[in-house]
Write a protein that holds these residues in place. Structure first.
Motif, short mmCIF file in Angstrom:
data_model
loop_
_atom_site.label_atom_id
_atom_site.label_comp_id
_atom_site.label_asym_id
_atom_site.label_seq_id
_atom_site.Cartn_x
_atom_site.Cartn_y
_atom_site.Cartn_z
N UNK A 291 0.86 -1.36 -0.10
CA UNK A 291 -0.19 -0.20 -0.37
C UNK A 291 0.82 1.25 -0.28
N UNK A 292 0.18 2.05 -0.11
CA UNK A 292 0.89 3.62 -0.56
C UNK A 292 0.04 4.55 0.47
N UNK A 293 -0.45 3.71 1.45
CA UNK A 293 -2.00 5.01 2.35
C UNK A 293 -0.94 4.87 3.47
N UNK A 294 -0.30 5.94 3.85
CA UNK A 294 0.13 6.33 5.04
C UNK A 294 1.75 6.47 4.68
N UNK A 295 2.23 5.93 3.49
CA UNK A 295 3.88 5.43 3.33
C UNK A 295 4.78 6.95 3.60
N UNK A 296 5.76 7.24 3.17
CA UNK A 296 6.29 8.63 2.98
C UNK A 296 6.28 9.00 2.33
N UNK A 297 7.16 10.41 1.26
CA UNK A 297 6.92 10.76 0.04
C UNK A 297 7.51 9.97 -0.61
N UNK A 298 7.05 9.89 -2.18
CA UNK A 298 8.47 9.16 -3.25
C UNK A 298 9.69 9.82 -2.62
N UNK A 299 10.53 8.60 -3.38
CA UNK A 299 12.05 8.88 -2.44
C UNK A 299 12.93 8.04 -3.29
N UNK A 300 14.50 8.28 -3.05
CA UNK A 300 15.65 8.00 -3.85
C UNK A 300 16.74 7.94 -2.60
N UNK A 301 17.55 6.55 -2.56
CA UNK A 301 18.05 6.51 -1.85
C UNK A 301 18.47 6.72 -0.61
N UNK A 302 17.14 6.49 0.33
CA UNK A 302 16.69 6.93 1.48
C UNK A 302 18.17 5.71 2.15
N UNK A 303 17.70 5.39 3.99
CA UNK A 303 17.76 4.70 4.59
C UNK A 303 16.99 3.62 4.46
N UNK A 304 17.61 1.47 4.66
CA UNK A 304 15.98 1.14 4.91
C UNK A 304 17.22 -0.11 5.35
N UNK A 305 16.22 -0.45 6.78
CA UNK A 305 16.82 -1.85 7.63
C UNK A 305 15.41 -2.71 7.41
N UNK A 306 15.38 -3.83 8.08
CA UNK A 306 14.81 -4.98 8.80
C UNK A 306 14.98 -4.76 10.00
#
Length: 373
Positions: free
Chosen positions: A182-197
């Protein structure tokens, strides 16, 4: 009766290959992949055959980029090429995860187009198979990719040189199928963000959104297909090309550049249990830089390499202890040549730096170094 006195000579038992703390040592270059930058690397942790797999990246000033790679077996310090049959097309900037059985690579660009293709590589069988295109996310670069334990999540990224997305999908390698998130409630479009599990959710933070540097983020729960924003109170300032890693509790964010492309000397930790950002000490921190790599050793975040805003590579680093909030420089003795665009993995006791680019024009490396903290 004569008693013969026997002199006993006690000799300390020492390992022939004893390694000192805070030291660098080169790894083999025999049969290593061709020199390259912007490649991917994973560590397999297959019992008895633990190995680092390097694949893809830019190894030439012309396109297509490399679709070759190799496996470095830790115990034998030996390289062996990966198969090219059925391998994904050559590319750079792809993301990769290790599933405990396979390396999955996906996305990136081939020097002309952004891609939404990928492949699954089995190092035991030395075989590739493609990831399905049915329901796959749109082609992209600078996206998030995490492994949940049984599925892979792809989110956001640049879909053109002027556009970003906040869409994504979950990939199931058992069924070779994609399902949208879902994109509901998702952060704004972007690239080169940090991402971890985190163990139960994907945490994303920062990056650049449609030309604007951002310092917000959110947690995505694949079980409920829901997003929850994280606190922006005392969050790091907006930045790009920063170092990020995970220690089982905290997201580590350090360095990078601001919107004026000025290197930032600071960073913070986000605690997912308390929802609080905490300042990272600047005392003895590495010099400000963009694009450094970072690994979590189990006791410290180790930051190394990167470049200054003019593209000059850096060959220094430091270890950050989050408990003591303290930095300690890594030794420069025996360290790799300054570089950026390299990869860094933690293999259980050492950080392995491999490849990357040096000063000036198409000066790529195909060497690697092990750092024992």
């Amino acid at each position: 009766m004569m008693i013969r006195r026997i002199a006993l000579c006690f000799v300390p038992l020492m390992m022939a290959s004893a390694v000192l703390a805070d030291s660098w040592s080169p790894i083999s270059v025999v049969n290593a992949p061709t020199a390259r930058t912007a490649h991917s690397a994973v560590f397999t942790r297959i019992d008895g055959t633990d190995q680092m797999i390097v694949w893809g990246g830019q190894d030439s000033s012309s396109v297509p980029f490399a679709n070759t790679g190799a496996r470095w077996k830790r115990s034998a310090n030996r390289w062996g090429a990966t198969a090219t049959a059925e391998a994904p097309s050559g590319r750079e900037g792809q993301t990769a995860v290790w599933t405990r059985h396979e390396m999955i690579v996906w996305g990136g660009d081939d020097g002309i187009n952004f891609l939404n293709t990928g492949g699954r590589y089995d190092p035991v069988k030395d075989m590739w198979q493609p990831t399905s295109l049915i329901g796959a996310p749109s082609p992209r670069f600078g996206h998030s990719l995490v492994w949940t334990g049984d599925r892979m999540i792809v989110w956001a990224g640049a879909i053109s040189f002027a556009g970003d997305t906040n869409t994504g999908a979950i990939y199931d390698p058992v069924t070779d199928t994609w399902s949208p998130i879902t994109t509901t409630g998702a952060p704004s479009p972007r690239n080169h963000q940090a991402s971890v599990w985190t163990g139960s959710q994907m945490l994303v933070w920062g990056g650049i959104s449609l030309g604007t540097y951002v310092n917000d983020g959110a947690l995505y729960d694949p079980r409920t297909d829901t997003w929850t924003p994280i606190s922006t109170v005392n969050a790091p300032s907006p930045r790009l090309f920063f170092a990020s890693a995970w220690d089982s509790t905290n997201l580590f964010v350090w360095g990078g550049v601001n919107s004026s492309f000025k290197p930032l000397p600071d960073g913070k930790l986000y605690n997912t249990r308390t929802g609080v950002w905490r300042r990272i000490s600047r005392t003895n921190a590495p010099t400000p830089r963009l694009g450094p790599t970072v690994v979590w050793s189990g006791s410290a975040f180790i930051v190394w390499g990167g470049s200054d805003p003019d593209g000059n590579p850096i060959g220094t680093g430091a270890k950050y202890d989050p408990v003591a909030n303290q930095w300690t420089a890594t030794t420069a003795t025996g360290a790799p040549a300054p570089r950026s665009g390299h990869t860094a993995i933690w293999e259980g006791s050492r950080m392995i730096i491999w490849g990357g680019s040096g000063e000036c024009c198409n000066n790529w490396f195909n060497d690697g170094f092990a750092y024992t903290p």
